[in-house]
Design an enzyme around this catalytic site. Structure first.
Site, PDB file in Angstrom:
ATOM      1  N   ALA A  69     -15.802  14.926  61.977  1.00 17.16           N
ATOM      2  CA  ALA A  69     -16.514  14.486  60.783  1.00 17.16           C
ATOM      3  C   ALA A  69     -17.892  13.920  61.091  1.00 17.16           C
ATOM      4  CB  ALA A  69     -15.686  13.454  60.020  1.00 17.16           C
ATOM      5  N   THR A  70     -18.053  13.267  62.247  1.00 15.82           N
ATOM      6  CA  THR A  70     -19.368  12.711  62.576  1.00 15.82           C
ATOM      7  C   THR A  70     -20.409  13.823  62.676  1.00 15.82           C
ATOM      8  OG1 THR A  70     -18.521  10.737  63.688  1.00 15.82           O
ATOM      9  CG2 THR A  70     -20.702  11.505  64.352  1.00 15.82           C
ATOM     10  N   ASN A 148     -11.767   3.417  54.931  1.00 12.84           N
ATOM     11  CA  ASN A 148     -11.110   3.310  56.235  1.00 12.84           C
ATOM     12  C   ASN A 148     -10.778   1.877  56.645  1.00 12.84           C
ATOM     13  OD1 ASN A 148     -13.973   2.945  56.428  1.00 12.84           O
ATOM     14  ND2 ASN A 148     -13.827   3.107  58.642  1.00 12.84           N
ATOM     15  N   GLN A 177     -10.503  10.068  55.981  1.00  8.55           N
ATOM     16  CA  GLN A 177      -9.268   9.292  55.860  1.00  8.55           C
ATOM     17  C   GLN A 177      -8.348   9.816  54.766  1.00  8.55           C
ATOM     18  OE1 GLN A 177      -8.090   7.037  57.817  1.00  8.55           O
ATOM     19  NE2 GLN A 177      -9.880   6.579  59.084  1.00  8.55           N
ATOM     20  N   SER A 195     -11.914  15.386  59.898  1.00  8.59           N
ATOM     21  CA  SER A 195     -11.590  15.450  61.325  1.00  8.59           C
ATOM     22  C   SER A 195     -10.100  15.672  61.501  1.00  8.59           C
ATOM     23  CB  SER A 195     -11.974  14.149  62.040  1.00  8.59           C
ATOM     24  OG  SER A 195     -13.344  14.076  62.310  1.00  8.59           O
ATOM     25  N   HIS A 197      -8.095  14.942  63.984  1.00  6.12           N
ATOM     26  CA  HIS A 197      -7.297  13.913  64.664  1.00  6.12           C
ATOM     27  C   HIS A 197      -6.883  12.771  63.749  1.00  6.12           C
ATOM     28  CE1 HIS A 197     -10.280  10.566  65.302  1.00  6.12           C
ATOM     29  NE2 HIS A 197     -11.113  11.533  65.013  1.00  6.12           N
ATOM     30  N   THR A 233     -19.358  28.043  71.494  1.00  3.01           N
ATOM     31  CA  THR A 233     -18.071  28.731  71.500  1.00  3.01           C
ATOM     32  C   THR A 233     -17.047  27.945  70.689  1.00  3.01           C
ATOM     33  OG1 THR A 233     -18.546  29.635  73.678  1.00  3.01           O
ATOM     34  CG2 THR A 233     -16.256  29.665  72.965  1.00  3.01           C
ATOM     35  N   CYS A 317     -14.967   2.926  65.329  1.00  4.17           N
ATOM     36  CA  CYS A 317     -16.367   3.262  65.583  1.00  4.17           C
ATOM     37  C   CYS A 317     -17.294   2.055  65.448  1.00  4.17           C
ATOM     38  CB  CYS A 317     -16.823   4.371  64.633  1.00  4.17           C
ATOM     39  SG  CYS A 317     -15.948   5.921  64.875  1.00  4.17           S
TER      40      CYS A 317
END
Length: 376
Positions: A69-70, A148, A177, A195, A197, A233, A317
């Protein structure tokens, strides 16, 4: 070890890891290669792309795979500001945003008129304030879907409807989130970021979803991967794992959330009468934000860690920042409440035994801190 810092990152699911390993072993080819292996890998990439869009109810949108996401936030926000500055300078953003949004916008503070949308005491953006700030100079609105820090869910559908009257405005939503936790209607959103994860996928995979591919200006130039929008890639094993993780996260979501709500309420009920502890209002069942008033959140986190319970202070973060958390400030908390706050974030795999251990651990730390604490 009891892991309750799932808002920072989740443990990859066995199914996502299995998919990751299978693709790594059998379809490790470059998706841009023209031989049969490359073509097979490319077909799997497109299948994963379609599956993720369909899971989010965005089958007519376009998806670019990124590292997370960043990166996605940087691509769309930087590109959109550069593209739209000729039409206006006002950018509206909630007070609740992640650093990967706020820091990008502040990078352009000399070029744009950056304004923050007010927040209600419940941690939801004030729609009346949004309407008041909207004008013909506004080019961009950015609002996260699920906060978050306290887990407040933002009125994304209502914002999208309001912005339909402002054709110049581009609507960006950081759904990092929210995905895998809550079902929202994103049909009037111009750009969505996520994201893997955060919903039991593999680190290093994310997505930028847009309704119009032509507005994306790439940050990375090279071999023309991802339709010339994000060269490099493609991480096919992690992407396939992400698609699998999202599908599994969304299965029986209502029942999963009802179960977590019971756990959430159990913690809140136990500590409801503790006069030296402040618990933020219930929002998403995945989040509890509470404060040991008079202590430092870092002390509480470390004390719980010694008991084998992992939680956090604010977002991972920003956890090493000395600044007061912007979300807790925005909803009117005093400094000592913010400084003593910790974030507990459940996963869909959290058990009642773990919740009971958490309650016991919090009680232990509360007693250990003793006279350091004071009433709210």
């Amino acid at each position: 070890m009891i892991y309750l810092d799932n808002a920072a990152t989740t443990k990859p699911s066995k199914e996502a890891l299995k998919s990751f390993n299978q693709v790594s072993e059998t379809l490790f080819f470059n998706t841009a290669s023209i031989h049969k292996g490359g073509r097979d890998a490319a077909r799997l990439l497109e299948a994963a792309r379609g599956q993720i869009l369909n899971e989010l109810g965005l089958g007519t949108h376009h998806l670019i795979f990124t590292s997370g996401a960043t990166e996605s936030n940087n691509i769309i926000l930087r590109g959109m500001i550069e593209r739209k500055l000729q039409f206006g300078k006002t950018v509206l953003v909630s007070e609740l945003e992640h650093p990967s949004v706020v820091n990008v916008l502040e990078h352009y503070k000399d070029k744009i008129n950056l304004q923050f949308i007010k927040t209600t005491p419940q941690g939801v953006i004030d729609l009346d304030d949004l309407k008041e700030k909207l004008n013909d100079e506004c080019i961009l609105v950015s609002v996260m879907a699920l906060n978050n820090i306290i887990g407040s869910i933002q009125p994304i559908e209502e914002i999208g409807q309001i912005l339909q009257s402002y054709k110049k405005v581009y609507f960006h939503v950081d759904a990092t989130q929210a995905v895998g936790k809550v079902t929202l209607d994103y049909k009037n959103v111009d750009a969505l970021t996520l994201s893997a994860h955060k919903f039991y996928g593999i680190k290093g995979a994310g997505a930028l979803i847009v309704n119009d591919m032509n507005v994306i200006d790439p940050l990375l130039l090279g071999g023309g991967h991802e339709k010339d929008k994000r060269s490099g890639t493609v991480n096919l094993p992690a992407i396939v794992g992400m698609a699998k993780a999202l599908r599994i996260s969304n299965e029986n979501l209502t029942q999963k959330n009802d179960r977590l709500e019971q756990f959430n309420n159990k913690v809140r009920t136990h500590f409801n009468d503790y006069n030296k502890m402040k618990i933020q209002d219930a929002q998403s069942p995945y989040f509890i934000n509470l404060s040991f008033v008079g202590a430092k959140g870092e002390i509480v986190v470390n004390a719980l860690s010694e008991l084998g319970i992992y939680v956090s202070t604010t977002s991972a973060c920003a956890s090493k920042s000395n600044e007061l958390n912007e979300t807790l400030l925005a909803i009117g908390n005093k400094n000592d409440v913010i400084e003593g706050s910790i974030r507990i974030s459940f996963s869909q795999n959290t058990t009642e035994e773990e919740v009971d251990a958490l309650i016991k651990g919090l009680d232990t730390v509360y007693k250990q801190l003793g006279d350091i604490l004071h009433e709210v």
